[in-house]
Design an enzyme around this catalytic site. Structure first.
Site, short mmCIF file in Angstrom:
data_model
loop_
_atom_site.label_atom_id
_atom_site.label_comp_id
_atom_site.label_asym_id
_atom_site.label_seq_id
_atom_site.Cartn_x
_atom_site.Cartn_y
_atom_site.Cartn_z
N HIS A 47 -33.13 69.32 -17.52
CA HIS A 47 -31.80 68.92 -17.07
C HIS A 47 -31.84 67.53 -16.47
O HIS A 47 -32.88 67.08 -16.00
CB HIS A 47 -31.24 69.93 -16.06
N HIS A 72 -30.07 64.95 -13.62
CA HIS A 72 -29.25 64.87 -12.40
C HIS A 72 -28.49 63.55 -12.47
O HIS A 72 -29.10 62.49 -12.58
CB HIS A 72 -30.14 64.82 -11.15
#
Length: 117
Positions: A102, A104
């Site tokens: 992922h 950020h």
């Protein structure tokens, strides 16, 4: 570890609620529940990949879509002019706590120099 059993997999399957700000067939993005900046959004591929280190050449297009989605979100939210940061933590020593790749996206305030100890 089977990454589809992480909290992110549960969010993708709508088993856990999240403040979703973007979604398409390949990606989902939602606000971090413990933000490190006024704007802290996580961009997650729906394909389970444990970390950037686990990504393969076959994931190249997906990784590009992930970056472009974060940039597009920053632009549409008016964050690009003042700037934003995109971070990928890879492994425990880098601070990765959910083992599903992922990004950020951090913005909304001056973030200062990166990497200072």
């Amino acid at each position: 570890m089977a990454t589809d059993t992480t909290i992110f997999g549960k969010i993708i399957r709508r088993e856990v609620p999240a403040d979703i700000v973007f979604e398409d067939e390949q990606l989902i993005a939602f606000r971090d529940i413990a933000p490190s900046a006024p704007v802290h959004v996580l961009f997650v591929p729906k394909t389970p990949i444990a970390s950037l280190d686990a990504a393969q050449p076959a994931h190249a297009e997906l990784l590009g879509r992930l970056m472009l989605a974060a940039a597009e979100y920053a632009r549409t939210q008016g964050l690009a002019q003042d700037g934003y940061r995109v971070v990928v933590n890879c492994g425990p020593d880098a601070g990765q706590t959910v083992f599903q790749l992922h990004l950020h996206l951090l913005a909304g305030a001056p973030l200062g120099p990166f990497g200072k100890r």
